[in-house]
Motif scaffolding. Structure first.
Motif, PDB file in Angstrom:
ATOM      1  N   SER B  44       0.854  -1.192   0.000  1.00  8.71           N
ATOM      2  CA  SER B  44       0.000   0.000   0.000  1.00  8.71           C
ATOM      3  C   SER B  44       0.887   1.237   0.000  1.00  8.71           C
ATOM      4  CB  SER B  44      -0.981  -0.021   1.172  1.00  8.71           C
ATOM      5  OG  SER B  44      -0.299  -0.232   2.369  1.00  8.71           O
ATOM      6  N   CYS B  45       0.517   2.252   0.768  1.00  9.93           N
ATOM      7  CA  CYS B  45       1.154   3.566   0.611  1.00  9.93           C
ATOM      8  C   CYS B  45       2.664   3.514   0.789  1.00  9.93           C
ATOM      9  CB  CYS B  45       0.536   4.562   1.587  1.00  9.93           C
ATOM     10  SG  CYS B  45      -0.538   3.879   2.825  1.00  9.93           S
ATOM     11  N   CYS B  46       3.197   2.659   1.643  1.00  8.12           N
ATOM     12  CA  CYS B  46       4.640   2.582   1.815  1.00  8.12           C
ATOM     13  C   CYS B  46       5.329   2.189   0.515  1.00  8.12           C
ATOM     14  CB  CYS B  46       4.996   1.548   2.887  1.00  8.12           C
ATOM     15  SG  CYS B  46       5.069   2.230   4.537  1.00  8.12           S
ATOM     16  N   GLY B  82       4.065  -1.973   3.477  1.00 10.30           N
ATOM     17  CA  GLY B  82       2.633  -1.716   3.429  1.00 10.30           C
ATOM     18  C   GLY B  82       1.850  -2.601   4.375  1.00 10.30           C
ATOM     19  N   VAL B 110       5.058   1.183   9.968  1.00 14.31           N
ATOM     20  CA  VAL B 110       4.438   0.623  11.166  1.00 14.31           C
ATOM     21  C   VAL B 110       3.416  -0.446  10.822  1.00 14.31           C
ATOM     22  CG1 VAL B 110       4.819   2.579  12.676  1.00 14.31           C
ATOM     23  CG2 VAL B 110       2.833   2.551  11.208  1.00 14.31           C
ATOM     24  N   CYS B 111       2.830  -0.361   9.633  1.00 16.97           N
ATOM     25  CA  CYS B 111       1.824  -1.371   9.292  1.00 16.97           C
ATOM     26  C   CYS B 111       2.438  -2.759   9.250  1.00 16.97           C
ATOM     27  CB  CYS B 111       1.216  -1.070   7.937  1.00 16.97           C
ATOM     28  SG  CYS B 111      -0.021   0.174   7.998  1.00 16.97           S
ATOM     29  N   CYS B 140       5.351   6.315   9.249  1.00 15.09           N
ATOM     30  CA  CYS B 140       4.104   6.087   8.521  1.00 15.09           C
ATOM     31  C   CYS B 140       3.917   7.169   7.479  1.00 15.09           C
ATOM     32  CB  CYS B 140       2.927   6.062   9.474  1.00 15.09           C
ATOM     33  SG  CYS B 140       1.342   5.817   8.648  1.00 15.09           S
ATOM     34  N   PRO B 141       4.473   7.062   6.309  1.00 17.03           N
ATOM     35  CA  PRO B 141       5.474   6.067   5.939  1.00 17.03           C
ATOM     36  C   PRO B 141       6.858   6.506   6.385  1.00 17.03           C
ATOM     37  CG  PRO B 141       5.033   7.468   4.080  1.00 17.03           C
ATOM     38  CD  PRO B 141       4.151   7.952   5.185  1.00 17.03           C
TER      39      PRO B 141
HETATM   40  S1  SF4 Z   1       2.873   2.544   7.599  1.00 18.31           S
HETATM   41 FE1  SF4 Z   1       1.599   4.282   6.947  1.00 18.31          FE
HETATM   42  S2  SF4 Z   1       2.348   4.753   4.891  1.00 18.31           S
HETATM   43 FE2  SF4 Z   1       3.052   2.683   5.379  1.00 18.31          FE
HETATM   44  S3  SF4 Z   1       1.503   1.286   4.588  1.00 18.31           S
HETATM   45 FE3  SF4 Z   1       0.987   1.723   6.707  1.00 18.31          FE
HETATM   46  S4  SF4 Z   1      -0.455   3.441   6.599  1.00 18.31           S
HETATM   47 FE4  SF4 Z   1       0.612   3.345   4.639  1.00 18.31          FE
END
Ligand code: SF4
Lengths: 177, 221
Positions: B44-46, B82, B110-111, B140-141
């Motif tokens: 995902s966003c990472c 992610g 962190v996810c 995050c990220p």
């Molecule tokens: S740590 Fe933050 S940026 Fe990375 S996947 Fe999780 S929510 Fe998205």
């Protein structure tokens, strides 16, 4: 929905454009901040949706979703949001379900299939007549319906299916070795 | 010895014809740590930050880890970037299993480190529930700099490993992979060399520290 109503076609005071299409079907129309809402009973839901599509040019079903009013009974309310591209008009059909089943609208809008599958996955509402009512988001074999109000947000054994798969995989390895 | 010193290169005549004298395990670790091939598991966003990291601006090539391959069979560094869901967990574990040994894992963000803000029914509360993780990156990220820092830490960790244990037998008892509760032989199992190796999150030091702390997300039916 006043901002989406064309300025050259003001709403007739006699009621919305599509009101005539419903004819004698029992319904009740209310207004919400999101526009008009038609309340129907589940027995007439499919007929109302068909009338809106065929007689009032609602070509598009924007979404099908459910709201869980737990602990009220009956708890599930089904919402169909329709869009008329020809008239730039939207309407919502709300239907309180007495049980956990509802008629499908995939025969009217085939694109509603995924939304009904999601609704089944998250709420456990069974759509009668849906050709392929499988889970959409949760893994196949999961037993619970996560958006129900009594479902704990941390889940019930969320890792069970993975652990079962993992055990089988490891047993397969030792057999081969 | 722990270094790569050219022998006989002092005199002008032997320039170019000298040889290196070193320890085999040092040489193996040195070559491993400087050519990590990452398997980017951008979930995902990472994953977006990971793209920046592999791009020219942050330039992971400076540390020898730019050769990202999208097949696990050519990689030895899994970067989980992610939110890992339980539905995706089987695929992630399969990717890890398909990577050839030796292999390492970075949990980016962190996810993937702990589940992060997604304390929910769908999300794996830390990929260490299904994989052994070497380095965790908070954020995050996390900025790409933080992942570079994680890579440097991983290189330090690889320096301390015992690659010849595979040939002469493990010099320390193999420990269970985190989250599986089973004994799995790890060919690149590290030798604990000091107190820095005893970290609560390091599955390789679990034996000394006893049972892991209870997860923050206990399942309440
Ligand atoms: S740590 Fe933050 S940026 Fe990375 S996947 Fe999780 S929510 Fe998205």
């Amino acid at each position: 929905m006043s901002e989406t109503t064309p300025t050259n076609a003001p709403q007739a005071p006699a009621g919305p454009r599509w009101a005539a299409a419903l004819g004698a079907l029992p319904h009740c129309i209310s207004n919400s901040p999101d526009g008009a809402v038609i309340e129907v009973e589940v027995a007439h839901l499919h007929a109302v949706l068909a009338a809106l599509r065929d007689k009032a040019q609602f070509e598009l079903c924007t979404f099908v979703t459910c709201i869980d009013h737990y602990p009220a009974e009956p708890r599930f309310a089904l919402h169909h949001q329709l869009l008329s591209l020809a008239n730039n008009d939207r309407v919502r059909v709300r239907c309180v379900l007495p049980g956990e089943s509802a008629p499908t609208c995939t025969d009217l809008w085939p694109g509603a299939s995924y939304m009904e599958r999601e609704c089944f996955d998250m709420f456990g509402v069974r759509f009668e007549g849906h050709r392929d009512l499988r889970r959409l988001l949760m893994p196949e074999g999961y037993e619970h319906h996560p958006l129900r109000k009594e479902f704990p947000h941390q889940g019930i054994e969320p890792d069970r299916l993975y652990r079962e798969w993992d055990r089988k995989r490891r047993e397969g390895w030792t057999e081969e070795a | 010895m722990g270094s790569l010193k050219p022998v006989g290169a002092e005199s002008q005549e032997s320039q170019g014809s000298g040889f290196f004298a070193t320890r085999a395990d040092f040489l193996i670790n040195w070559s491993r740590k400087n050519s990590l091939w990452p398997m980017p598991l951008g979930l995902s966003c990472c994953g977006i930050e990971l793209m920046g990291l592999l791009g020219p601006k942050f330039d992971l090539a400076r540390f020898g880890a730019e050769a990202a391959r999208f097949t696990p069979r050519q990689c030895d560094l899994l970067i989980v970037a992610g939110t890992l869901t339980w539905k995706m967990a089987q695929a992630a574990r399969t990717i890890y299993d398909q990577m050839p040994d030796p292999k390492w894992v970075i949990a980016m963000g962190v996810c993937s480190s702990s589940g992060g803000m997604y304390d929910s029914y769908a999300v794996v509360q830390g990929v260490d529930s299904i994989l052994p993780v070497d380095v965790y990156v908070p954020g995050c990220p996390p900025r790409p700099d933080a992942v570079i820092d994680a890579l440097l830490k991983l290189q330090k960790k690889i320096e301390r490993e015992d690659p010849l244990g595979r040939l002469v037998g493990p010099t320390v008892a193999p420990v269970g992979e985190e989250g599986t509760g089973e004994l799995v032989f790890q060919p690149n199992h590290g030798l604990p060399k000091g107190p820095w190796d005893k970290h609560a999150h390091d599955p390789k030091s679990r034996e000394d520290l006893g049972d892991p702390a209870p997860r923050k997300t206990e399942v309440k039916p």
